[in-house]
Design a protein around this motif. Structure first.
Motif, PDB file in Angstrom:
ATOM      1  N   ASP A  78      66.854  56.183  63.633  1.00 58.80           N
ATOM      2  CA  ASP A  78      67.392  57.283  64.420  1.00 58.80           C
ATOM      3  C   ASP A  78      67.068  57.084  65.892  1.00 58.80           C
ATOM      4  O   ASP A  78      66.191  56.310  66.254  1.00 58.80           O
ATOM      5  CB  ASP A  78      66.919  58.642  63.903  1.00 58.80           C
ATOM      6  N   PHE A  79      67.824  57.771  66.719  1.00 56.39           N
ATOM      7  CA  PHE A  79      67.704  57.610  68.170  1.00 56.39           C
ATOM      8  C   PHE A  79      66.983  58.809  68.761  1.00 56.39           C
ATOM      9  O   PHE A  79      67.340  59.953  68.497  1.00 56.39           O
ATOM     10  CB  PHE A  79      69.093  57.483  68.806  1.00 56.39           C
ATOM     11  N   GLU A  80      65.960  58.547  69.560  1.00 56.80           N
ATOM     12  CA  GLU A  80      65.203  59.589  70.247  1.00 56.80           C
ATOM     13  C   GLU A  80      65.672  59.640  71.694  1.00 56.80           C
ATOM     14  O   GLU A  80      65.474  58.693  72.450  1.00 56.80           O
ATOM     15  CB  GLU A  80      63.705  59.286  70.178  1.00 56.80           C
ATOM     16  N   HIS A  81      66.315  60.736  72.048  1.00 60.17           N
ATOM     17  CA  HIS A  81      66.883  60.875  73.392  1.00 60.17           C
ATOM     18  C   HIS A  81      65.834  61.175  74.463  1.00 60.17           C
ATOM     19  O   HIS A  81      66.008  60.815  75.612  1.00 60.17           O
ATOM     20  CB  HIS A  81      67.932  61.992  73.410  1.00 60.17           C
ATOM     21  N   TYR A  82      64.751  61.834  74.086  1.00 62.60           N
ATOM     22  CA  TYR A  82      63.741  62.238  75.054  1.00 62.60           C
ATOM     23  C   TYR A  82      63.213  61.022  75.813  1.00 62.60           C
ATOM     24  O   TYR A  82      62.721  60.067  75.230  1.00 62.60           O
ATOM     25  CB  TYR A  82      62.590  62.954  74.346  1.00 62.60           C
ATOM     26  N   ASP A  83      63.316  61.064  77.123  1.00 64.70           N
ATOM     27  CA  ASP A  83      62.855  59.963  77.986  1.00 64.70           C
ATOM     28  C   ASP A  83      63.472  58.623  77.596  1.00 64.70           C
ATOM     29  O   ASP A  83      62.870  57.583  77.816  1.00 64.70           O
ATOM     30  CB  ASP A  83      61.338  59.835  77.943  1.00 64.70           C
ATOM     31  N   VAL A  84      64.622  58.648  76.957  1.00 68.57           N
ATOM     32  CA  VAL A  84      65.331  57.454  76.509  1.00 68.57           C
ATOM     33  C   VAL A  84      64.382  56.543  75.727  1.00 68.57           C
ATOM     34  O   VAL A  84      64.279  55.352  75.974  1.00 68.57           O
ATOM     35  CB  VAL A  84      65.977  56.715  77.699  1.00 68.57           C
ATOM     36  N   ILE A  85      63.698  57.130  74.765  1.00 67.92           N
ATOM     37  CA  ILE A  85      62.754  56.376  73.937  1.00 67.92           C
ATOM     38  C   ILE A  85      63.478  55.305  73.148  1.00 67.92           C
ATOM     39  O   ILE A  85      63.028  54.186  73.051  1.00 67.92           O
ATOM     40  CB  ILE A  85      61.939  57.317  73.029  1.00 67.92           C
ATOM     41  N   GLY A  86      64.611  55.637  72.566  1.00 67.02           N
ATOM     42  CA  GLY A  86      65.421  54.628  71.884  1.00 67.02           C
ATOM     43  C   GLY A  86      65.398  54.745  70.380  1.00 67.02           C
ATOM     44  O   GLY A  86      65.083  55.788  69.818  1.00 67.02           O
ATOM     45  N   PRO A  97      54.101  59.224  59.157  1.00 66.68           N
ATOM     46  CA  PRO A  97      55.057  59.942  60.002  1.00 66.68           C
ATOM     47  C   PRO A  97      55.402  59.194  61.293  1.00 66.68           C
ATOM     48  O   PRO A  97      56.340  59.565  61.993  1.00 66.68           O
ATOM     49  CB  PRO A  97      54.317  61.243  60.315  1.00 66.68           C
ATOM     50  N   ILE A  98      54.662  58.144  61.603  1.00 68.32           N
ATOM     51  CA  ILE A  98      54.882  57.423  62.856  1.00 68.32           C
ATOM     52  C   ILE A  98      56.124  56.554  62.739  1.00 68.32           C
ATOM     53  O   ILE A  98      56.299  55.807  61.782  1.00 68.32           O
ATOM     54  CB  ILE A  98      53.660  56.551  63.214  1.00 68.32           C
ATOM     55  N   ARG A  99      56.980  56.635  63.739  1.00 63.18           N
ATOM     56  CA  ARG A  99      58.168  55.789  63.815  1.00 63.18           C
ATOM     57  C   ARG A  99      57.831  54.572  64.661  1.00 63.18           C
ATOM     58  O   ARG A  99      57.144  54.686  65.662  1.00 63.18           O
ATOM     59  CB  ARG A  99      59.330  56.538  64.457  1.00 63.18           C
ATOM     60  N   VAL A 100      58.332  53.422  64.248  1.00 63.78           N
ATOM     61  CA  VAL A 100      58.162  52.208  65.042  1.00 63.78           C
ATOM     62  C   VAL A 100      59.426  52.094  65.894  1.00 63.78           C
ATOM     63  O   VAL A 100      60.534  52.034  65.367  1.00 63.78           O
ATOM     64  CB  VAL A 100      57.970  50.968  64.150  1.00 63.78           C
ATOM     65  N   THR A 101      59.249  52.056  67.188  1.00 64.99           N
ATOM     66  CA  THR A 101      60.379  52.051  68.113  1.00 64.99           C
ATOM     67  C   THR A 101      60.605  50.646  68.650  1.00 64.99           C
ATOM     68  O   THR A 101      59.671  49.989  69.104  1.00 64.99           O
ATOM     69  CB  THR A 101      60.109  53.006  69.292  1.00 64.99           C
ATOM     70  N   GLU A 102      61.869  50.214  68.592  1.00 64.82           N
ATOM     71  CA  GLU A 102      62.191  48.887  69.142  1.00 64.82           C
ATOM     72  C   GLU A 102      62.201  48.951  70.662  1.00 64.82           C
ATOM     73  O   GLU A 102      62.464  49.994  71.250  1.00 64.82           O
ATOM     74  CB  GLU A 102      63.528  48.374  68.613  1.00 64.82           C
ATOM     75  N   ARG A 103      61.865  47.829  71.272  1.00 66.53           N
ATOM     76  CA  ARG A 103      61.896  47.715  72.734  1.00 66.53           C
ATOM     77  C   ARG A 103      62.685  46.467  73.074  1.00 66.53           C
ATOM     78  O   ARG A 103      62.267  45.363  72.754  1.00 66.53           O
ATOM     79  CB  ARG A 103      60.476  47.602  73.289  1.00 66.53           C
ATOM     80  N   ASP A 113      58.786  42.799  74.257  1.00 65.67           N
ATOM     81  CA  ASP A 113      59.939  43.235  73.469  1.00 65.67           C
ATOM     82  C   ASP A 113      59.565  43.349  71.989  1.00 65.67           C
ATOM     83  O   ASP A 113      58.746  42.592  71.487  1.00 65.67           O
ATOM     84  CB  ASP A 113      61.092  42.228  73.587  1.00 65.67           C
ATOM     85  N   LEU A 114      60.187  44.299  71.339  1.00 62.79           N
ATOM     86  CA  LEU A 114      60.005  44.487  69.905  1.00 62.79           C
ATOM     87  C   LEU A 114      61.400  44.618  69.325  1.00 62.79           C
ATOM     88  O   LEU A 114      62.082  45.617  69.540  1.00 62.79           O
ATOM     89  CB  LEU A 114      59.174  45.743  69.629  1.00 62.79           C
TER      90      LEU A 114
END
Length: 135
Positions: A78-86, A97-103, A113-114
């Motif tokens: 899913d996409f997190e819009h807040y502060d363009v988290i991604g 509960p922790i989401r791993v966010t790609e970079r 980069d992730l």
């Protein structure tokens, strides 16, 4: 009314631990979760096959292997819009509960980069590996 938040120290420690894994370690953990017998040869993980040829196992570079484990472990994107988290990834039936966010395209030596592939694999490891049990 005061709401007491759960202490997330253990969760954060496990997240930090999984983020430090090398690509080979990630592949080994995913193979272990899948119940595959592996060995490392020339810096690559190979799966032992009893009646056939051993094969390379690397869902970080093999999209067929990645798609298989994403579907099997019900990885949510899913996409997190807040502060363009991604884009973030988590396992639907997981306990973490922790989401791993790609970079992507992020030029920072402290947080390299992730890739999507790596974020998916790390989310599975956080939720399915006995070594990364969270509170």
């Amino acid at each position: 009314m005061t709401v007491k938040l759960k202490d997330q120290t253990q969760d954060i420690l496990m997240y930090s631990k999984v983020m430090a894994l090398s690509d080979v370690e990630i592949c080994k953990y995913i193979a272990e979760i899948e119940g595959l017998s592996t060995y490392v040869q020339s810096g690559s993980v190979r799966v032992m096959v009893t009646d056939g040829d051993d094969y390379y196992f690397n869902p970080l570079t093999d999209n067929n292997q990645l798609i298989f484990i994403m579907i099997k472990h019900e990885v949510e994107r899913d996409f997190e819009h807040y502060d363009v988290i991604g884009w973030g990834y988590n396992v639907l039936d997981g306990k973490n509960p922790i989401r791993v966010t790609e970079r992507q395209d992020f030029d920072d030596p402290v947080q390299p980069d992730l890739s999507m592939q790596k974020a998916v694999c790390l989310a599975i490891i956080l939720n399915k590996s006995e070594d990364f049990k969270l509170s």
